[in-house]
Design a protein around this motif. Structure first.
Motif, PDB file in Angstrom:
ATOM      1  N   TYR A  97      -1.177   5.739   4.702  1.00 20.07           N
ATOM      2  CA  TYR A  97      -0.104   6.601   4.215  1.00 20.07           C
ATOM      3  C   TYR A  97      -0.331   8.044   4.644  1.00 20.07           C
ATOM      4  O   TYR A  97       0.632   8.778   4.909  1.00 20.07           O
ATOM      5  CB  TYR A  97      -0.002   6.507   2.690  1.00 20.07           C
ATOM      6  CG  TYR A  97       1.372   6.822   2.168  1.00 20.07           C
ATOM      7  CD1 TYR A  97       2.388   5.876   2.224  1.00 20.07           C
ATOM      8  CD2 TYR A  97       1.682   8.067   1.641  1.00 20.07           C
ATOM      9  CE1 TYR A  97       3.673   6.162   1.771  1.00 20.07           C
ATOM     10  CE2 TYR A  97       2.958   8.361   1.182  1.00 20.07           C
ATOM     11  CZ  TYR A  97       3.947   7.405   1.250  1.00 20.07           C
ATOM     12  OH  TYR A  97       5.210   7.693   0.808  1.00 20.07           O
ATOM     13  N   ARG A 117       0.831  -1.194   0.000  1.00 21.81           N
ATOM     14  CA  ARG A 117       0.000   0.000   0.000  1.00 21.81           C
ATOM     15  C   ARG A 117       0.868   1.248   0.000  1.00 21.81           C
ATOM     16  O   ARG A 117       1.729   1.419   0.862  1.00 21.81           O
ATOM     17  CB  ARG A 117      -0.900   0.004   1.243  1.00 21.81           C
ATOM     18  CG  ARG A 117      -1.835  -1.194   1.333  1.00 21.81           C
ATOM     19  CD  ARG A 117      -2.910  -1.145   0.266  1.00 21.81           C
ATOM     20  NE  ARG A 117      -3.836  -2.275   0.394  1.00 21.81           N
ATOM     21  CZ  ARG A 117      -4.838  -2.509  -0.442  1.00 21.81           C
ATOM     22  NH1 ARG A 117      -5.027  -1.695  -1.453  1.00 21.81           N
ATOM     23  NH2 ARG A 117      -5.622  -3.553  -0.262  1.00 21.81           N
ATOM     24  N   SER A 125      -0.723   4.412  -0.676  1.00 22.75           N
ATOM     25  CA  SER A 125      -1.662   5.527  -0.588  1.00 22.75           C
ATOM     26  C   SER A 125      -2.760   5.130   0.394  1.00 22.75           C
ATOM     27  O   SER A 125      -2.745   4.042   0.957  1.00 22.75           O
ATOM     28  CB  SER A 125      -2.251   5.856  -1.970  1.00 22.75           C
ATOM     29  OG  SER A 125      -2.950   4.735  -2.497  1.00 22.75           O
TER      30      SER A 125
END
Length: 498
Positions: A300, A294, A296
């Motif tokens: 994040y 991941r 985004s």
């Protein structure tokens, strides 16, 4: 000279003893877990006592307000007991987690979070107005003390393991080529706490060598359980369980039942951390799903917020030190205080990375000549000379203490960099990347990273690249906090920097 043969070599399907011999298993984990339990109790008690002492001089009542009003002393005792119990029930002192990795510390954080979330829910449902200051002091202080005490114990354990103590003997089982790889992995990181005492091969006995990866071959996989008992190992590690029949692995598990010897299975999948793995049984067959990395989303965004707030706080805190360094650089070497160099960041975007200048002016133009003088042909990834003649006297001290990197806190505030991530590299280095290395560009580069706390400049480029890619694909916010803590320790110990 009389040759010695292991008592199980050459036998077929030996009978496993009904009772494990005394002292068969490793003993380091039991006293170690007890010491952690003691410091856990002290950390929890200290945190709650401090919260109690700081909160109630400011309050007129010593009882919780609301429909149900127990005394805060009773609440404090109950909180201490519940906290310690959940740390035990949550298996934060499991011998298989102690001493290495992030899972132990992650479990401590999760247990603490669940406890105080539960306290808030219980308080709401019982209509108890628990003091926010009391909980607001106890929770973070307790968590910091718990993590600090466990890291202190871990550091002590690592020193003992460096001396060859407090390790768990392991028997490795599997086909020869997979056994060799696993033995190499165990030997590569002695601080993980495993010592391979022997191997059992699932290949045909006629082709089996006497030694694999520097470790004795003690028999076949059919003899593994009996050999494990005789060798008094703590675990049997099956290398490449996918290369052995399911029936063979299952029977090995049956033979180890009641012995206290762990059975560990390894698959042909490396550098994939637990948070990305989901196990789901399908008709009795364990099916492992691997989530895609991941880069985004909410996680994040949380990392970015943590970076920005922490960088701002550090800039304010370290401002006097940074001003002093700036003055020393200016007074001891003609030229600008800061050095800005174009680096390649997330998704290949260019940015100007800031550092305190540690070299004389015009040093970049001398790079080719310096590399040639040191026998280096061209610029490769992670290049760095140990004795670079271009570095100033003050610059050498700044590099040794990593203080030259402090201006990069400004890069973090700008959004060019993160506190933790792969180190940003110049365009010439990025031009040498293969497909694996290009994975580094999927996240923002960091002021520190996994390879820095695993050896820094003393690591070979291949290992450093592998660690960076492993971080990119498996990062967690809890892991970032741990890397920052390890960075502070590495800087203070001056490990691998030049």
């Amino acid at each position: 000279m009389t040759s010695t043969t292991h008592p199980f070599v050459g036998r077929r399907r030996p009978t496993v003893p009904a009772v494990s011999p005394p002292g068969a298993l490793t003993s380091w984990s039991v006293p170690y877990a007890r010491r952690i339990a003691v410091t856990d109790a002290l950390a929890i008690t200290t945190a709650v006592a401090v919260a109690y002492g700081l909160e109630f001089p400011l309050r007129s009542s010593m009882a919780v307000s609301g429909e149900y009003s127990p005394s805060y002393l009773a609440v404090s005792v109950a909180l201490c007991a519940a906290w310690f119990t959940l740390l035990t029930v949550g298996r934060t002192r499991d011998r298989r987690l102690l001493g290495s990795g992030t899972e132990e510390l992650s479990r401590v954080c999760v247990v603490t979070w669940h406890l105080f979330a539960g306290v808030a829910i219980v308080g709401f449902l019982a209509r108890m107005d628990l003091g926010r200051g009391f909980l607001g002091i106890a929770a973070p202080l307790g968590l910091v003390l718990l993590l600090a005490s466990r890291l202190a114990w871990r550091r002590s354990l690592h020193r003992r393991r460096d001396a060859g103590l407090d390790v768990s003997p392991v028997l490795v089982v599997g086909p020869q080529h997979k056994v060799t790889t696993l033995v190499d992995e165990f030997h590569r990181n002695p601080r993980a706490g495993y010592r391979v005492t022997g191997v059992c091969l699932s290949d045909a006995p006629a082709s089996a060598p006497d030694v694999v990866g520097g470790v004795r071959v003690l028999g076949t996989h059919e003899q593994a359980a009996a050999i494990a008992r005789h060798e008094r190992v703590a675990a049997v590690a099956v290398a490449g369980a996918d290369a052995m029949t399911a029936d063979a692995v299952r029977r090995l598990g049956w033979d180890l039942e009641g012995t206290g010897i762990d059975l560990a299975l390894t698959l042909a999948l490396t550098d994939v951390a637990g948070p990305r793995v989901l196990m789901r049984p399908v008709n009795g067959l364990p099916l492992m799903y691997v989530d895609e990395p991941r880069f985004s989303g909410s996680r994040y965004a949380a990392k970015s917020l943590f970076d920005w707030c922490t960088a701002l706080a550090l800039l304010v805190l370290l401002a006097p030190l940074m001003l002093t360094i700036a003055a020393l650089v200016k007074l001891t070497s003609p030229g600008p205080v800061l050095y800005a160099q174009e680096r390649i960041g997330k998704d290949g975007e260019r940015f100007r990375m800031l550092k305190f200048r540690t070299m004389r002016v015009g040093a970049h133009d001398e790079l080719a000549a310096v590399l040639a003088a040191n026998g280096v042909d061209g610029v490769g990834a992670f290049y760095k000379l140990k004795d670079d003649p271009r570095v100033t006297r003050v610059g050498r001290v700044l590099r040794r203490l990593s203080l030259d990197e402090l201006p990069q806190l400004v890069n973090v505030l700008r959004g060019d960099m993160s506190l933790v991530g792969p180190r940003p590299q110049i365009e010439a280095e990025v031009a040498t990347y293969d497909r694996v290395a290009h994975r580094r560009l999927l996240v923002r580069p960091g002021m520190t990273g996994l390879w820095q706390v695993s050896g820094r400049s003393s690591l070979d480029p291949r290992t450093a690249m592998r660690l960076d890619v492993a971080y990119v694909e498996n990062w967690t916010l809890a892991g970032d906090v741990l890397i920052l803590a390890r960075t502070a320790r590495a800087v203070l110990a001056r490990e691998g920097a030049y």
